[in-house]
Design a protein around this motif. Structure first.
Motif, PDB file in Angstrom:
ATOM      1  N   GLU A 145       9.801   5.147   1.342  1.00 63.98           N
ATOM      2  CA  GLU A 145       7.601   4.900   1.756  1.00 63.98           C
ATOM      3  C   GLU A 145       7.050   4.496   0.920  1.00 63.98           C
ATOM      4  N   ALA A 146       6.297   3.921   0.641  1.00 61.05           N
ATOM      5  CA  ALA A 146       5.378   3.630   0.141  1.00 61.05           C
ATOM      6  C   ALA A 146       3.755   3.878   0.734  1.00 61.05           C
ATOM      7  N   GLY A 147       3.301   3.993   0.237  1.00 58.48           N
ATOM      8  CA  GLY A 147       1.547   3.341  -0.010  1.00 58.48           C
ATOM      9  C   GLY A 147       0.560   2.052  -0.721  1.00 58.48           C
ATOM     10  N   VAL A 148       0.162   1.970  -0.519  1.00 54.21           N
ATOM     11  CA  VAL A 148      -0.611   0.738  -1.887  1.00 54.21           C
ATOM     12  C   VAL A 148      -1.615   0.638  -1.234  1.00 54.21           C
ATOM     13  N   ALA A 149      -2.450   0.542  -2.203  1.00 52.03           N
ATOM     14  CA  ALA A 149      -3.624   1.239  -2.706  1.00 52.03           C
ATOM     15  C   ALA A 149      -4.528   0.393  -3.779  1.00 52.03           C
ATOM     16  N   SER A 150      -5.774  -0.132  -3.549  1.00 48.01           N
ATOM     17  CA  SER A 150      -6.557  -0.552  -4.746  1.00 48.01           C
ATOM     18  C   SER A 150      -7.563   0.143  -5.194  1.00 48.01           C
ATOM     19  N   VAL A 151      -7.727  -0.288  -6.197  1.00 48.32           N
ATOM     20  CA  VAL A 151      -9.051   0.704  -7.165  1.00 48.32           C
ATOM     21  C   VAL A 151      -9.260  -0.715  -8.122  1.00 48.32           C
ATOM     22  N   ALA A 152     -10.585  -0.493  -8.216  1.00 46.29           N
ATOM     23  CA  ALA A 152     -11.186  -1.018  -8.724  1.00 46.29           C
ATOM     24  C   ALA A 152     -10.844  -1.742 -10.196  1.00 46.29           C
ATOM     25  N   ASP A 153     -10.231  -2.599 -10.738  1.00 44.44           N
ATOM     26  CA  ASP A 153     -10.614  -3.067 -12.363  1.00 44.44           C
ATOM     27  C   ASP A 153     -11.603  -4.282 -13.200  1.00 44.44           C
ATOM     28  N   PRO A 154     -12.396  -4.292 -13.829  1.00 43.48           N
ATOM     29  CA  PRO A 154     -13.275  -5.546 -14.349  1.00 43.48           C
ATOM     30  C   PRO A 154     -12.706  -6.009 -15.063  1.00 43.48           C
ATOM     31  N   LEU A 155     -11.181  -6.217 -15.490  1.00 48.07           N
ATOM     32  CA  LEU A 155     -10.925  -7.657 -15.257  1.00 48.07           C
ATOM     33  C   LEU A 155     -10.358  -8.751 -14.294  1.00 48.07           C
ATOM     34  N   THR A 156      -9.496  -7.748 -12.811  1.00 49.62           N
ATOM     35  CA  THR A 156      -8.685  -8.467 -12.382  1.00 49.62           C
ATOM     36  C   THR A 156      -9.089  -8.930 -10.648  1.00 49.62           C
ATOM     37  N   GLY A 157     -10.519  -7.589 -10.667  1.00 51.31           N
ATOM     38  CA  GLY A 157     -10.990  -7.501 -10.011  1.00 51.31           C
ATOM     39  C   GLY A 157     -10.152  -6.434  -8.582  1.00 51.31           C
ATOM     40  N   HIS A 158      -9.169  -6.554  -7.923  1.00 53.39           N
ATOM     41  CA  HIS A 158      -8.673  -5.494  -7.814  1.00 53.39           C
ATOM     42  C   HIS A 158      -7.869  -4.705  -8.553  1.00 53.39           C
ATOM     43  N   ALA A 159      -7.069  -4.074  -9.181  1.00 52.13           N
ATOM     44  CA  ALA A 159      -5.901  -3.113  -9.488  1.00 52.13           C
ATOM     45  C   ALA A 159      -5.225  -2.646  -8.400  1.00 52.13           C
ATOM     46  N   ILE A 160      -3.206  -3.046  -8.741  1.00 54.21           N
ATOM     47  CA  ILE A 160      -2.677  -2.085  -7.041  1.00 54.21           C
ATOM     48  C   ILE A 160      -1.992  -0.981  -7.865  1.00 54.21           C
ATOM     49  N   VAL A 161      -2.204  -0.192  -7.144  1.00 53.70           N
ATOM     50  CA  VAL A 161      -1.782   1.218  -7.639  1.00 53.70           C
ATOM     51  C   VAL A 161      -0.546   1.363  -6.249  1.00 53.70           C
ATOM     52  N   ALA A 162       0.381   1.734  -6.839  1.00 55.38           N
ATOM     53  CA  ALA A 162       1.147   2.300  -5.746  1.00 55.38           C
ATOM     54  C   ALA A 162       1.746   3.339  -5.546  1.00 55.38           C
ATOM     55  N   PHE A 163       1.822   4.597  -4.117  1.00 58.08           N
ATOM     56  CA  PHE A 163       1.952   5.586  -4.116  1.00 58.08           C
ATOM     57  C   PHE A 163       4.061   5.386  -3.696  1.00 58.08           C
ATOM     58  N   VAL A 164       4.719   5.873  -4.493  1.00 61.04           N
ATOM     59  CA  VAL A 164       6.013   5.864  -3.412  1.00 61.04           C
ATOM     60  C   VAL A 164       6.723   7.569  -3.567  1.00 61.04           C
ATOM     61  N   VAL A 165       7.582   7.262  -2.146  1.00 60.53           N
ATOM     62  CA  VAL A 165       8.218   8.875  -2.120  1.00 60.53           C
ATOM     63  C   VAL A 165       9.523   8.602  -2.074  1.00 60.53           C
ATOM     64  N   LEU A 166      10.513   8.582  -3.173  1.00 57.77           N
ATOM     65  CA  LEU A 166      11.737   8.506  -3.271  1.00 57.77           C
ATOM     66  C   LEU A 166      12.326   9.221  -1.951  1.00 57.77           C
ATOM     67  N   ARG A 167      13.863   8.542  -2.487  1.00 55.66           N
ATOM     68  CA  ARG A 167      15.252   9.281  -0.981  1.00 55.66           C
ATOM     69  C   ARG A 167      15.633  10.376  -2.012  1.00 55.66           C
ATOM     70  N   PRO A 168      16.018  11.196  -0.775  1.00 52.72           N
ATOM     71  CA  PRO A 168      15.990  12.761  -1.130  1.00 52.72           C
ATOM     72  C   PRO A 168      16.951  12.708  -3.671  1.00 52.72           C
ATOM     73  N   GLU A 169      18.232  12.018  -3.376  1.00 55.80           N
ATOM     74  CA  GLU A 169      19.184  12.504  -4.420  1.00 55.80           C
ATOM     75  C   GLU A 169      18.299  11.369  -5.776  1.00 55.80           C
ATOM     76  N   ALA A 170      17.420  10.877  -5.347  1.00 56.40           N
ATOM     77  CA  ALA A 170      16.671   9.883  -6.425  1.00 56.40           C
ATOM     78  C   ALA A 170      15.611  10.927  -6.427  1.00 56.40           C
ATOM     79  N   ALA A 171      14.586  11.661  -6.041  1.00 52.92           N
ATOM     80  CA  ALA A 171      13.813  12.843  -5.838  1.00 52.92           C
ATOM     81  C   ALA A 171      14.362  13.409  -6.568  1.00 52.92           C
ATOM     82  N   SER A 172      15.771  14.149  -6.420  1.00 55.62           N
ATOM     83  CA  SER A 172      15.932  14.762  -7.352  1.00 55.62           C
ATOM     84  C   SER A 172      16.508  14.792  -8.752  1.00 55.62           C
ATOM     85  N   ALA A 173      17.364  13.864  -8.586  1.00 49.93           N
ATOM     86  CA  ALA A 173      17.750  13.120 -10.403  1.00 49.93           C
ATOM     87  C   ALA A 173      15.813  12.704 -11.124  1.00 49.93           C
ATOM     88  N   ALA A 174      15.067  12.549 -10.840  1.00 50.68           N
ATOM     89  CA  ALA A 174      14.009  11.660 -11.137  1.00 50.68           C
ATOM     90  C   ALA A 174      13.768  13.277 -11.338  1.00 50.68           C
TER      91      ALA A 174
END
Length: 681
Positions: A562-591
């Motif tokens: 799962e992922a949620g993408v939001a924008s934050v203010a950026d003086p150069l590009t207007g918006h910067a993209i920030v991604a919040f991700v939920v990893l699959r269980p096996e990937a989260a354990s490894a990370a």
């Protein structure tokens, strides 16, 4: 009641012809599209024919009237359907099926979270609704009075909802997990005379006391005269003599005979509050005849078995909480108006284990399963390799999604594992405002485009336009508007007509379009792809990007569930993209294991996903940051709360979070951001 099945349209209101455009029902209609829209006259005639499927005590004289907001000075549009017609909504949902000899058919299969079960026939439902209607009258509730219902997904919730409709009162259902402040706002805004609640409810494997919240909500400046309490858990509660009444004392002892009155088609039926994710919630007012017509017709079109001989064996399950508009239309009014059998489930999908929904599907032989993309992604995370062999879900013949656009990877998993790779998927788009589904693939389509809302249902029309109301070409982002709404459209914002005008009609008043607030684009076939709320569109160096497009790209990677993408203010590009991700269980354990020994390993996950987005969409869409979190915040209706993600990332005040279904996600995100800040310092 005297029943008239074939009302006449004596004075059809003149209407402007809609603009031509791709978002029309098929130019070569599928056999299931029995009456596609060709002109406004066809649209009105279509809904007149659909309304004839209901029982009317008095026929209508005018099918439809629409007086637009423009020209200047702007005024609130006047919308009417089936003027002069009179019917009773509850009679159409219950009594007429009993009268037709179907009283023994199961209306509701109730499954409680602790495992208690109950099957209720249409005849039994009729008796219970009549008792509740008599009880409401005894409590002083009459036509036009408001009743707020603060209950979990239990039979009493549907019974009291239908009883309120039966006597011509107005109901407003509130999610049982909302705070006292959220409930108080709805009680006071509606001016409700009665609150219906429970002593407690079962939630996530625990007993939660509810009455205290209800008491706090009605303390002070409210018009509440009585609080009607359902005994669900046996929790010890405070009691206010004279005000508080037990359900079993008031409803349980009432007569099960009730003479139903017919009401005008435009009689208010319910007030549906938006989630309040931005500002003060709006109370959308829906009326009786038009709403029930569209709810019944769209349920029949999307979910009914195409073989009439098999419909009696169908079991429908819409997994939404009864307080949401999804459940109003496809768990209460739509199925019951069609005499369907359906499941209602009180609990959460992973109690006592993540396979609970599969057990329920097997137990009741569910044939149509309608749920939110967020639940699909949760199931995909719990069962990445598919449903365990000991669960049999072969009864499923149709799947549906609702809430927001589903990403293609989740769509593929959903169809492969719950639909055996062959079941149709009706990926519906609609809103609380529209009252029923507007865009969807057809159950009879020969091919599907995962994540595509496709085209309008028969009797409806929509366009994707630019800021000037001009239709955009394929591939260009625009605003989704309705130039041909259905009769289920909300008529007003309760107590605030100016907000109704400003929110939905002002921007395209010259064209008479309804502004949905969602962005969309056409593909080369003229089909619609929903891109999320227009305020979720990101502007990076002048490029307009959709949050949902980037989220879908992230979820298509095998690391991410799962992922949620939001924008934050950026003086150069207007918006910067920030991604919040939920990893699959096996990937989260490894990370997590890697993080204990190496910061670089965690950063590599971020770089892998950033590169993946760049490869899927283009370098301009690459997130400036990827944050691994345990969960992303979602509203009770399953929508990712992207505004909150931006606020958390920027350290801004978060404001009201009462609409969250997973408030614990905030702590997890805060901790992940603190750790990231520490590592990058």
């Amino acid at each position: 009641m005297t029943t008239h099945h074939f009302p006449v349209d004596q004075h059809p209101a003149p209407q402007p012809t809609p603009l031509p455009g791709p978002l029309r029902p098929d130019s070569n209609p599928n056999p299931t599209d029995s009456n596609p829209t060709r002109s406004n006259g066809d649209r009105v005639a279509f809904w007149a024919e659909a309304a004839r499927e209901l029982d009317w005590e008095q026929p209508w004289h005018t099918t439809h009237t629409f007086e637009p907001a423009g020209p200047q000075p702007l005024s609130v549009p006047k919308i009417q359907w089936f003027a002069g017609g009179r019917l009773n909504v509850a009679v159409n949902c219950v009594d007429r099926h009993v009268a037709a000899g179907h009283g023994a058919r199961t209306a509701l299969y109730f499954e409680g979270e602790p495992g208690d079960r109950r099957a209720i026939s249409y005849a039994e439902l009729q008796q219970e609704v009549c008792r509740a209607a008599n009880a409401l009258t005894a409590l002083g509730i009459g036509k036009g009075d408001r009743v707020v219902i603060y209950l979990p997904v239990i039979p009493e919730t549907i019974i009291i909802t239908l009883a309120v409709a039966r006597i011509g009162a107005i109901h407003s259902l509130v999610f049982g997990g909302f705070s006292a402040e959220s409930l108080r706002f709805r009680v006071e805004d509606t001016g409700a005379k009665l609150l219906v609640t429970s002593d407690g409810q079962y939630r996530r494997g625990s007993t939660v006391e509810v009455k205290t919240t209800a008491d706090a909500a009605v303390a002070g400046q409210s018009a509440i005269e009585h609080v009607l309490v359902v005994r669900r858990t046996g929790s010890a509660i405070d009691w206010t003599p004279g005000r508080d009444r037990w359900w079993h004392d008031v409803v349980g002892t009432a007569s099960d005979v009730h003479a139903a009155e017919a009401f005008d088609a435009e009689t208010p039926l319910f007030i549906m509050y938006t989630s309040g994710t931005t500002g003060k919630p709006k109370g959308l007012l829906h009326t009786s005849g038009g709403y029930l017509t569209q709810a019944a017709q769209s349920f029949r079109f999307l979910f009914s078995n195409p073989d009439p001989a098999q419909r009696a064996a169908d079991v429908h399950w819409c997994t939404a909480d009864l307080a949401w508009v999804t459940a109003h239309t496809y768990e209460i009014y739509g199925p019951l108006a069609n005499g369907a059998s359906q499941v209602i489930y009180e609990g959460t999908p992973n109690v006592p284990d993540p396979g609970r929904h599969f057990e329920i599907i097997e137990r009741y032989g569910v044939t149509s399963y309608y749920t939110a993309p967020t639940l699909v992604r949760a199931l995909m995370g719990w069962f990445p390799d598919g449903i365990p062999a000991h669960h049999n879900v072969s009864s499923i013949r149709l799947l549906g999604t609702v809430g927001e656009a589903i990403n293609p990877a989740a769509w593929q998993w959903f169809r492969a594992h719950l639909g055996a790779g062959t079941a149709p998927v009706v990926d519906t788009w609609w809103q609380s405002e529209t009252g029923a589904a507007v865009l969807s693939p057809r159950p009879g389509d020969a091919a599907f485009k995962p994540g595509c809302a496709s085209r309008p249902l028969p009797g409806l029309s929509a366009l994707i336009v630019d800021d000037d109301g001009v239709q955009v070409p394929p591939g260009v982002h625009g605003s989704l508007v309705l130039d041909g709404p259905g009769p289920g459209m909300a008529r007003a914002v309760w107590g605030n007509p100016q907000r109704y005008l400003d929110s939905y009609w002002r921007q395209y008043a010259a064209q008479g379009y309804f502004l949905t607030g969602d962005g969309a684009k056409y593909d080369d076939d003229g089909h619609a792809w929903i891109l999320g709320r227009t305020d979720d569109v990101l502007n990076v160096s002048g490029h307009r990007l959709s949050s949902i497009e980037i989220e879908s790209a992230l979820v298509s990677h095998p690391l991410v569930v799962e992922a949620g993408v939001a924008s934050v203010a950026d003086p150069l590009t207007g918006h910067a993209i920030v991604a919040f991700v939920v990893l699959r269980p096996e990937a989260a354990s490894a990370a997590a294991a890697a993080a204990a020994s190496s910061v670089n390993a965690v950063r590599s996950v971020s770089e892998i996903l950033r590169a993946h987005v760049a490869q899927q969409i283009g370098p301009i869409a690459k997130p400036s940051a990827v944050v691994v979190v345990p969960d992303v915040p979602k509203t009770r209706s399953g929508k990712i709360l992207r505004r909150l993600l931006s606020q958390l990332y920027e350290g801004a005040p978060t404001g009201d979070t009462a609409s969250l279904q997973n408030a614990t996600s905030i702590a997890g995100i805060t901790a992940a951001l603190a750790q990231r800040k520490k590592e990058t310092a």
